[in-house]
Design an enzyme around this catalytic site. Structure first.
Site, PDB file in Angstrom:
ATOM      1  N   CYS A 172       0.822  -1.265  -0.082  1.00 30.75           N
ATOM      2  CA  CYS A 172       0.174  -0.030  -0.051  1.00 30.75           C
ATOM      3  C   CYS A 172       0.720   1.124  -0.093  1.00 30.75           C
ATOM      4  O   CYS A 172       0.577   2.286  -0.674  1.00 30.75           O
ATOM      5  CB  CYS A 172      -0.948  -0.029   1.178  1.00 30.75           C
ATOM      6  N   HIS A 304      -1.865   0.197   7.371  1.00 33.41           N
ATOM      7  CA  HIS A 304      -2.533   0.615   6.205  1.00 33.41           C
ATOM      8  C   HIS A 304      -2.155   2.063   5.742  1.00 33.41           C
ATOM      9  O   HIS A 304      -1.936   2.963   6.741  1.00 33.41           O
ATOM     10  CB  HIS A 304      -3.893   0.135   6.168  1.00 33.41           C
ATOM     11  N   ASP A 325      -7.909   4.536  -2.155  1.00 33.46           N
ATOM     12  CA  ASP A 325      -7.381   3.149  -1.389  1.00 33.46           C
ATOM     13  C   ASP A 325      -6.676   2.286  -2.101  1.00 33.46           C
ATOM     14  O   ASP A 325      -7.378   1.842  -3.251  1.00 33.46           O
ATOM     15  CB  ASP A 325      -8.485   2.425  -0.509  1.00 33.46           C
TER      16      ASP A 325
END
Length: 391
Positions: A172, A304, A325
């Site tokens: 991420c 995250h 995202d």
């Protein structure tokens, strides 16, 4: 003397009396033997207790060290530091699994492998997880939205990148950097800084770029955490690595640490207010939709990270962040390119104050370029880097 000519002898240890000196001597000897046995027995008991205690301590320490090693190995696996390979190895392994399960034909496997190896050789992203044009679609949507949005501020155009077979579960941070870079490359202010980075780099290339920043002297403490090596691993990165990389490219940025909730129920209204100040310049002239020249914001919390691409202000004054995202697949993001008039697709992006309730958040916000002297000063300062804390 008993008075009748007999001599009386008294035991000095228990006051027993007797008339025979030999009997008394034997009696006293028994006392001494008993005392000696008792004394030796106490010593032996003490030694045994100490030995048992030492063995118990050694066993407990051994078990504690074993647990610590297991926890450390677990953390290494969780954060990609267990030498189990990196992007390429995971990509190939996952494709092989797809072939075994009948979800991918062998010819497709070999084609995708060849494409991947070529992209890695040139250090560029293959673009297969990219979705472009979402910001432009949002701008059109908000122009026609007449329900509850009073104002909205949007970043300069941002491409969305999501995790692939090669970085699923750990990529991420890298994907968010790609999103941020996609916006910077569209902004002429950063053309000089990015003249050597005109194409979105692959994840292994980004890892090498961060290692280059460490070699320049940025964030030695963070570098030591990764043993100064990211390439070929599945290591997670965070705000400090993004800051070091951007600053090494002469891009001016700052880390802001929202280290505790500032609202009821563990919420962070100060975070939303900060983002609003970042995007709003105060000279919009009352425009409802403001397409700013601001790059997106890197948003990190435990486990995250996401990319802030804008913020809404509702008619009732509540704020709502718009987030890209990396965990959202391109099939879902592409639905936003055909946004319905009711805006239901925006659920993918919208996050209200009550939706962000992690204990801590960090953001990396870009705001201009650095001279060579300013870059050198920030490199030195990063060696004792402390982020700004919002009280």
């Amino acid at each position: 003397d008993t008075g009748n000519g007999e001599q009386i002898y008294e035991c000095p240890m228990c006051s027993l009396t007797c008339t025979n000196i030999q009997i008394l001597e034997e009696h006293v000897d028994l006392h001494l033997e008993e005392h000696s046995f008792s004394k030796d027995g106490n010593i032996r008991d003490l030694e045994l207790a100490e030995r048992l205690q030492t063995e118990e301590y050694k066993w407990q320490r051994s078990e504690e060290e074993k647990r610590e090693r297991e926890e450390f190995k677990k953390l290494q696996r969780q954060y990609g530091l267990d030498n189990s390979g990196g992007y390429k190895q995971q990509f190939l392994k996952n494709m092989e699994r797809e072939v075994d399960r009948g979800r991918m034909q062998p010819f497709e496997y070999h084609k995708r492998k060849a494409d991947m190896m070529e992209c890695l050789a040139f250090g560029i992203d293959d673009g297969k997880t990219k979705t472009s044009g979402v910001i432009e679609a949002l701008c059109k949507y908000y122009q026609n939205e007449n329900k509850d949005v009073r104002h909205v501020w949007l970043s300069t155009g941002v491409d969305h990148f999501h995790s692939s077979l090669g970085d699923r579960g750990w990529g991420c941070g890298y994907r968010n950097f790609q999103m941020l870079l996609s916006s910077l490359l569209q902004n002429s202010l950063y053309s000089d800084c990015l003249r050597d980075t005109t194409i979105i780099p692959s994840i292994p290339k980004i890892q090498s770029m961060i290692e280059d920043a460490w070699r320049e002297g940025f964030d030695p403490h963070g570098a030591s955490h990764f043993n100064k090596r990211l390439h070929g691993s599945k290591a997670w990165i965070g705000a400090c690595e993004i800051y070091s990389l951007l600053t090494s490219l002469r891009i001016k940025c700052q880390i802001v640490d929202f280290h505790k909730p500032t609202g009821p129920m563990g919420t962070h209204p100060r975070l939303f207010e900060w983002v609003l100040r970042y995007y709003s310049t105060g000279d919009e002239g009352g425009a409802k939709v403001v397409c700013t020249s601001k790059p997106p914001i890197y948003l990190q919390h435990q486990g995250h990270s996401r990319t802030v691409v804008g913020i809404e202000e509702k008619k009732n004054k509540t704020l709502c962040l718009l987030l890209f995202d990396p965990g959202c697949p391109s099939q879902e993001m592409q639905k936003l390119l055909k946004q319905n008039s009711d805006g239901t697709g925006l659920k993918l992006l919208r996050k209200f104050v009550g939706s962000l309730k992690e204990k801590q958040y960090q953001i990396v916000a870009v705001d201009g370029v650095l001279s060579l002297e300013e870059k050198a000063a920030r490199c030195h300062a990063s060696q004792v880097l402390t982020s700004e804390k919002i009280p």
